[in-house]
Write an enzyme that holds these catalytic residues in place. Structure first.
Site, PDB file in Angstrom:
ATOM      1  N   ASP A 129     -26.244  31.964  23.045  1.00 12.00           N
ATOM      2  CA  ASP A 129     -27.065  32.393  24.172  1.00 12.00           C
ATOM      3  C   ASP A 129     -27.077  31.235  25.176  1.00 12.00           C
ATOM      4  O   ASP A 129     -27.509  30.117  24.838  1.00 12.00           O
ATOM      5  CB  ASP A 129     -28.478  32.721  23.676  1.00 12.00           C
ATOM      6  CG  ASP A 129     -29.410  33.149  24.797  1.00 12.00           C
ATOM      7  OD1 ASP A 129     -29.148  32.837  25.976  1.00 12.00           O
ATOM      8  OD2 ASP A 129     -30.437  33.783  24.481  1.00 12.00           O
ATOM      9  N   ARG A 164     -43.313  22.134  31.401  1.00  8.44           N
ATOM     10  CA  ARG A 164     -41.863  22.229  31.488  1.00  8.44           C
ATOM     11  C   ARG A 164     -41.425  22.108  32.941  1.00  8.44           C
ATOM     12  O   ARG A 164     -42.027  22.730  33.824  1.00  8.44           O
ATOM     13  CB  ARG A 164     -41.464  23.597  30.920  1.00  8.44           C
ATOM     14  CG  ARG A 164     -40.039  23.756  30.576  1.00  8.44           C
ATOM     15  CD  ARG A 164     -39.824  25.102  29.867  1.00  8.44           C
ATOM     16  NE  ARG A 164     -39.939  26.218  30.807  1.00  8.44           N
ATOM     17  CZ  ARG A 164     -39.279  27.389  30.663  1.00  8.44           C
ATOM     18  NH1 ARG A 164     -38.501  27.602  29.620  1.00  8.44           N
ATOM     19  NH2 ARG A 164     -39.427  28.336  31.543  1.00  8.44           N
ATOM     20  N   TYR A 208     -31.040  34.954  36.254  1.00  7.47           N
ATOM     21  CA  TYR A 208     -32.147  34.743  37.208  1.00  7.47           C
ATOM     22  C   TYR A 208     -32.685  33.322  37.156  1.00  7.47           C
ATOM     23  O   TYR A 208     -33.597  32.984  37.900  1.00  7.47           O
ATOM     24  CB  TYR A 208     -33.278  35.760  37.008  1.00  7.47           C
ATOM     25  CG  TYR A 208     -33.668  36.044  35.581  1.00  7.47           C
ATOM     26  CD1 TYR A 208     -34.421  35.128  34.857  1.00  7.47           C
ATOM     27  CD2 TYR A 208     -33.301  37.225  34.977  1.00  7.47           C
ATOM     28  CE1 TYR A 208     -34.777  35.393  33.551  1.00  7.47           C
ATOM     29  CE2 TYR A 208     -33.655  37.501  33.659  1.00  7.47           C
ATOM     30  CZ  TYR A 208     -34.395  36.584  32.949  1.00  7.47           C
ATOM     31  OH  TYR A 208     -34.744  36.847  31.658  1.00  7.47           O
ATOM     32  N   LYS A 209     -32.133  32.507  36.240  1.00 11.12           N
ATOM     33  CA  LYS A 209     -32.596  31.123  36.141  1.00 11.12           C
ATOM     34  C   LYS A 209     -31.713  30.242  37.038  1.00 11.12           C
ATOM     35  O   LYS A 209     -31.829  30.284  38.255  1.00 11.12           O
ATOM     36  CB  LYS A 209     -32.547  30.679  34.678  1.00 11.12           C
ATOM     37  CG  LYS A 209     -33.452  31.493  33.760  1.00 11.12           C
ATOM     38  CD  LYS A 209     -33.338  31.004  32.319  1.00 11.12           C
ATOM     39  CE  LYS A 209     -34.152  31.864  31.360  1.00 11.12           C
ATOM     40  NZ  LYS A 209     -35.600  31.737  31.557  1.00 11.12           N
ATOM     41  N   PHE A 228     -34.962  31.437  21.690  1.00  8.15           N
ATOM     42  CA  PHE A 228     -35.964  32.170  22.445  1.00  8.15           C
ATOM     43  C   PHE A 228     -36.377  33.386  21.615  1.00  8.15           C
ATOM     44  O   PHE A 228     -35.534  34.057  21.027  1.00  8.15           O
ATOM     45  CB  PHE A 228     -35.409  32.600  23.804  1.00  8.15           C
ATOM     46  CG  PHE A 228     -36.467  33.146  24.708  1.00  8.15           C
ATOM     47  CD1 PHE A 228     -37.396  32.300  25.285  1.00  8.15           C
ATOM     48  CD2 PHE A 228     -36.560  34.509  24.956  1.00  8.15           C
ATOM     49  CE1 PHE A 228     -38.401  32.802  26.112  1.00  8.15           C
ATOM     50  CE2 PHE A 228     -37.556  35.018  25.779  1.00  8.15           C
ATOM     51  CZ  PHE A 228     -38.475  34.169  26.358  1.00  8.15           C
TER      52      PHE A 228
END
Lengths: 397, 397
Positions: free
Chosen positions: A184, A356, A209-210, A113
């Protein structure tokens, strides 16, 4: 067997919405609403400053860290919460570099990312002295593990494609060359089984938060292998990482173990929401989660490939190499995603052309998958994406 | 004239509590309860990921930054919210050092809050190359402004004593020697009038859970003078400080102006609480606030000195040199503060012997002051602090 019908009932899922974007922002756990009301009204409102002790606010980063730790195979006392993932990347990378002081290369891959790469660039710019960030293609990482490399820093699951690195294998290969490792887990924690302790990796970081449903801007986590956490000097040496924060010493002395990775005053309200969100994981078996995740992803791939010939799978076809998301490339992917959202099916878009879809067994059902396939097929067949309003880019895509 | 009876009604103040610790954690603004419910239920719950655009989450750090900016005399577009004060200190100091690249000394004082010194120590350790943190007594700062000094980094109002630096004067003196300036406004923002733009200082940082009542762990702020914000390369180069975060470029390109001081995903729930808390400042005149603050502090000093001979004033007697708190030294200060709290009067204690009382005109009344004096006098006169339970130290004091 984990009862995923029961876990689905723990979430607020809006009427008429088929939500396949939990890999970006998890939905609201019903428990979080009640817990936030308590944190605001009973704790902040009534206890005021005394809540730091009486309501246990000061211990939340460690207490919640242990709950996250259980989901990533980390022992109690090795994970702490705080800040954002970007900040935790900076801390972990800076600490990992200290473990290999005679080398200057940070190795990462182009599937990482961007913020991980950006934070590495900022750190390396500050350190000077010949430090270098080397970015290779994901399938070239292993070959790039040379004795110049100090740290291998990778995101396990690619945010665009869902391609998943073999954490145990790459960690072994790196460590065999004397390289320290930072993983990560942004798209791993709560998405796939992770065995941090078993991997032997030095550091891991991630957001909540995912797949962990902690709410918008929920704090990040950092893991350090217990035998090395006290060998590193924190670069972000904030007072809550001090051995005795309330002694107000003029000199920084790092705290015990993972505590030294705390920085400033913890975001209590966000931690309260996250703490409640983690209740949904009580009793969830991560092997069951993986089985369901693979089944949902395979069902979606089969459905889309049967009915949407214009889309090209960009996620690995082999489930063993895929996280808990599926991505398809389509040249009009941005507009098609807007059309999908307008029709109540929420996925997201990643430049340049990736549609996605996240699959989250805690609340995604087979019926959700089938509905999403049906709506997507109709949008493509009837070119419903070809309206001007679907081509206007919003700030956040 | 600002109506401070009206502003008091905007806060939830628990029955039977006289709260003089708003300089540590401000009380709950009634508006924050409702706003949080909306953020959680209507935004996170119903809009899910689309709230980043539809509910304006992505703009909150700038929007709330402008509201804080108004209270510290900063122009719109020069303040942004995020992270913690420790992180913002790190960013500001690292940026300020870039403005004076030929010098290596960071000057601060022993009245600075420890985390500011700790973060400077961490940064300097990473930079190496002869950088030095030089800490002098508060009244020796001006004499220490030599041409070795790159950055003067001070907290305007001393967290222990309330002693207030003359920001305009010291900034001028520093800049006359080619020194860049960072002010920490933790005990200034919402406590005293601040004129950031007029001061000409390069950077300021601060927290929002004290006098601004943003709640436990509310995000920090950073100000950069508009003509220099684009001259510095962020060390914490996170994706939301990128020129185009959603382009997902592999290389960091700093954003425009103060935007480059954003780092990771903003803490939306904490920002929502803070945003609501700032409503209480609409229509408050900072000169009126200062007049009331001085009157409250003077009333408290006079009352305590008349009735508590064992206490010694450690705050400046001259109101012009004092922030919005009053501190007294007492060798049994820890136990006396516990006794006070047990009797419903909440101040706090700072090692080694400081009893600290914050005065916050938005909700502190003359009657609060008189009540606190009366209870304190009784505790001291009758030695009510001399119970074993008041001598047990809690984690957070």
């Amino acid at each position: 067997m984990t009862d995923f019908t029961a876990t689905r009932a723990l979430f607020h899922l809006p009427d008429g919405i088929c939500y396949l974007d939990g890999n970006s922002l998890g939905p609201l756990p019903k428990a979080a609403e009640a817990r936030m009301r308590e944190a605001i009204t009973s704790e902040w409102g009534e206890m005021l400053i005394t809540a730091w002790n009486r309501a246990g606010w000061m211990d939340l980063p460690r207490k919640v860290g242990d709950r996250v730790g259980r989901l990533i195979g980390a022992a109690p006392g090795t994970v702490v919460m705080g800040d954002t993932l970007s900040i935790k990347v900076f801390q972990a990378l800076s600490a990992a570099l200290q473990l290999v002081p005679d080398r200057k290369v940070v190795l990462s891959d182009s599937g990482n990312f961007p913020t991980d790469l950006y934070m590495a660039q900022g750190l390396i710019g500050a350190l000077g002295q010949g430090y270098e960030l080397r970015v290779v293609a994901p399938d070239e990482v292993e070959a790039a593990l040379t004795d110049e490399v100090a740290v291998m820093m990778l995101t396990q699951v690619d945010y665009r494609t869902g391609r998943m690195h073999d954490m145990a294998h790459l960690t072994r290969a790196a460590q065999a060359k004397g390289i320290a490792v930072v993983w990560d887990l942004a798209h791993s924690a709560g998405a796939v089984p992770v065995d941090m302790a078993g991997s032997n990796a030095e550091f891991a970081v991630g957001c909540t938060y995912k797949y962990l449903n902690g709410g918008p801007g929920a704090p990040a986590f950092i893991y350090a292998r217990p035998d090395i956490s006290e060998r590193v000097a924190p670069i972000l040496s904030g007072w809550l990482g001090h051995e005795a924060p309330f002694a107000f010493d003029p000199d920084y002395r790092p705290g015990m173990g993972i505590d030294r990775m705390r920085v400033g005053t913890p975001p209590v309200l966000q931690l309260a929401a996250l703490d409640a969100a983690l209740d949904a994981w009580d009793g969830v078996d991560m092997a069951d989660l993986r089985t369901r995740s693979v089944a949902l992803c395979e069902r979606f791939i089969a459905g889309v490939e049967a009915s949407c010939p214009d889309l090209t799978l960009v996620s690995p076809r082999d489930a063993a190499q895929r996280g808990s998301q599926v991505s398809f490339a389509f040249e009009n992917g941005y507009a098609a995603m807007q059309a999908l959202i307008a029709d109540g099916v929420i996925g997201d878009f990643r430049a340049p052309d990736v549609m996605r879809f996240g699959f989250t067994p805690l609340y995604t059902s087979d019926a959700d998958v089938d509905h999403a396939v049906e709506v997507l097929a109709r949008i493509l067949r009837d070119r419903l994406w070809d309206k001007p309003e679907y081509h206007q880019r919003a700030a956040v895509t």
